[in-house]
Write a protein that holds these residues in place. Sequence first.
Motif, mmCIF file in Angstrom:
data_model
loop_
_atom_site.group_PDB
_atom_site.id
_atom_site.type_symbol
_atom_site.label_atom_id
_atom_site.label_comp_id
_atom_site.label_asym_id
_atom_site.label_seq_id
_atom_site.Cartn_x
_atom_site.Cartn_y
_atom_site.Cartn_z
ATOM 1 N N ASN A 1 0.991 -1.064 -0.114
ATOM 2 C CA ASN A 1 -0.054 -0.010 -0.104
ATOM 3 C C ASN A 1 0.900 1.098 -0.132
ATOM 4 N N ILE A 2 0.323 2.275 -0.622
ATOM 5 C CA ILE A 2 1.002 3.708 -0.653
ATOM 6 C C ILE A 2 0.085 4.695 -0.250
ATOM 7 N N ALA A 3 0.419 5.278 0.960
ATOM 8 C CA ALA A 3 -0.382 6.380 1.368
ATOM 9 C C ALA A 3 -0.699 7.551 0.589
ATOM 10 N N VAL A 4 -1.713 8.095 0.330
ATOM 11 C CA VAL A 4 -2.047 9.325 -0.528
ATOM 12 C C VAL A 4 -2.092 10.399 0.605
ATOM 13 N N ASP A 5 -0.817 11.135 1.137
ATOM 14 C CA ASP A 5 -0.483 11.812 1.891
ATOM 15 C C ASP A 5 -0.620 13.156 1.440
ATOM 16 N N SER A 6 -0.157 14.241 2.252
ATOM 17 C CA SER A 6 0.092 15.515 2.080
ATOM 18 C C SER A 6 0.921 16.056 0.767
ATOM 19 N N THR A 7 1.748 15.017 0.163
ATOM 20 C CA THR A 7 2.723 15.279 -0.712
ATOM 21 C C THR A 7 1.801 15.377 -2.042
#
Length: 779
Positions: free
Chosen positions: A104-110
């Motif tokens: 999984n890859i987080a859809v973060d603030s970047t």
Amino acid sequence: MKTKYLFLFIFLLSSVSAFCQQEKNVEDEYAAYFTLPREALYVHLNKTTYFKGEEIWFKGYTYDQKNQLTSKATTNINVGIYDEAGNQLKKSLFKAENGVIQGNIAVDSTFSGGTYYIKAETNWMKNFKESNAFVQKIEIISEEVAKKNTTETEANYDFQFLPEGGHMVANTKNTIGFKLINESGKGVKASGIVYDSNKKEVASFEGNTFGLGKFLFQPKADQNYTAEIKLENGNVLNQAVPKAKNRGVAMIVSNPFPDKVIINFNTNAETLKSNPSKEYKVLIHQNGNLKTIAFAFENATEKIISIPKKELFKGINTITVFDDKNTPILERLFFNDFFTKKAKIHVSKLNMLNDSILFSISESQLKDNANISISVLPEMTKSYDPDHTIVSNFYLKSHIKSAVENPQYYFRDMNRKKKYELDILLLTQGWSRYNWDTIFGDKPNGLNRFENGIAISGTVNRPKPGVDRLFLYATKNHSARFIELDKDQKFTITNLFLEEGEEIRFSYMTEKGLFKKPSVYLRFSVSDEEDKISETTIKENSKVQSNSADFQLPENFFYDNSEQLDAVVIKAEKKKEKRDPILINGKVTEITEIETQRYINITDFIQYNGYNVSENLGRISITTRRTPKASPVIYFDNARLSSFNILYNLSTANVERIIIDKTGLGEGMNAGFGGVIKIYTRTTPLFKKGEAAEIFTGSTAPFAFTPAKEYYAPKYSSYLNNTFEKYGAISWIPELKLTKTKAVNFKVYNTKTKSITLFIEGITESGDLISEKRTIQIR
């Protein structure tokens, strides 16, 4: 005279060279080009449209194209995120086990709202000009509205005539494929009439919804033809028909039969007149597998060849025709469905369990165990729009040069109509992605190796003399062991699976058996080069407009406390453990200076506590004193030892804690009659000051494996609104094993959704592919 002989020698040499080139064996050249195995990848995403704060969950499947089985040659899979221009933003390393990865890859603030790409590939794939990397476009929805250019432009159309095999031949039968697309690359339905120079109708045609079709045509020599194409909106296009060759061979492939494919070769009298006994060679091939058929027209203008499908290869086959000079003159792809097995997936709702729904899933068509993944979404979802399923990715994408509109359509619920439309699609694709100039030219060299874990090369700088091995402490995926050094005090460790942030630690052992801190120079080897997605690939993955173009995330869609928090680490003084959570009768001993003075080696301590210990040339044997004698189960830093030799000359000062349970209760049958011993190496200093306080040196890998996490669903404020129905996620099941004999149960959270859709992808042990879409009514 010397000059005369020199010219003669050069002439003979050039003649031999030309003869060798002419006699170059097509089959050998083809086989040599496919000597190296080729990996392909498919990544099943839980969605393709995400909100900021969600996770991109995925499962990757590796594939051996030649053998059409799960590929287990590579364990290192690089998965990256790229921006709209194809620039790499982040890349992670994932470990494949038995040919599959989870992650999984987080859809973060970047991330900001807009278009991105996810790409997965292996190091081995870099050996080949034909890329098998997986690329999928994804959309991110954020609080900001993504502004799109909605300026209307005048519709432009591209109409192409595509003769079967590559060209038309005059005065004989030809099949002409055609394709009509708009400026966005989407197919446009149309019909048309072909006229000769006297405005006489000589052929007519009609395309399908993808703008594809074919028709029979027998052009005359030196005649010009035009087509009048009528669109559904009433527009009319005029297009010149390509001019037919006066000489040559035409090919018509007929593939509606369940057990055979028929190839009809046609030529004209002009061609036969020039060389009536000319021989041709037909290669039917796929990823290094090939079948050869020779034929000649023998004073006839038609030659029909019938080939049993069981003698060919599963999936896409390529027909290439060579003339008597080994020059490829015709090529055509077709799909052989003789060996393909259709999964028959059964999914049923069993009952409700508290806040969850229990389902049962099985398959009755495939007689093999299968590994599948399932994305569970609301029935009305717009968040799942992958370019390919696992079937179209491995069967179709790896054989064609350009992108295909809705490739999933041809393989999902395949029937006679879809097989016919797939054949038209392959006809209009022209020649395959493998260029014959490349096949006859440079062969892949395999310089980029299969990667399995991380390699470490190191040198012990201090102490310089007398160290012939290092002690490597246990990691999450590896047991502790000794590493032998060469005469220059260098070493290499391969196939290490270090996780992100995990430290690798070393000690060296003195003559007295004490672990000391060495000075070690380490170099980690694993491919992590930054790369870029090509403009061609981006263009192929582009669509008219994204689902998120005019969408804005509503306020309070997620709970305020639903954002995943970073891990909080609480530091406190470590307490001594009095009991082991598993070993009920385990006696825990914390090693202090007193124990190190009484027992020089840890085997002395074990012997004092009721076991027989024998040492012989570095080999350790430990048994009980009671009859019948039995060996205990020994864990070393939580890794079970298959051999006790690692305990040879191991100083007690290097052990922090030891647990001995002679009954082994809690370990079950694994303990046998010898009990259980657990040994934990020292992580805190035994002495408060002095050299002995520093007993190891450690380092983290600059690019390590990302561990798989357990799926968690986002906490939406409501499951009944329109936004959740279109873009929400219900569940993600990355690993489910289907057996041949019984159904498997799984459960998902009950969101009160009326109907849900399961997107199922997977592969069986024998390489059969599974791709199913199932909608189930819940309420």
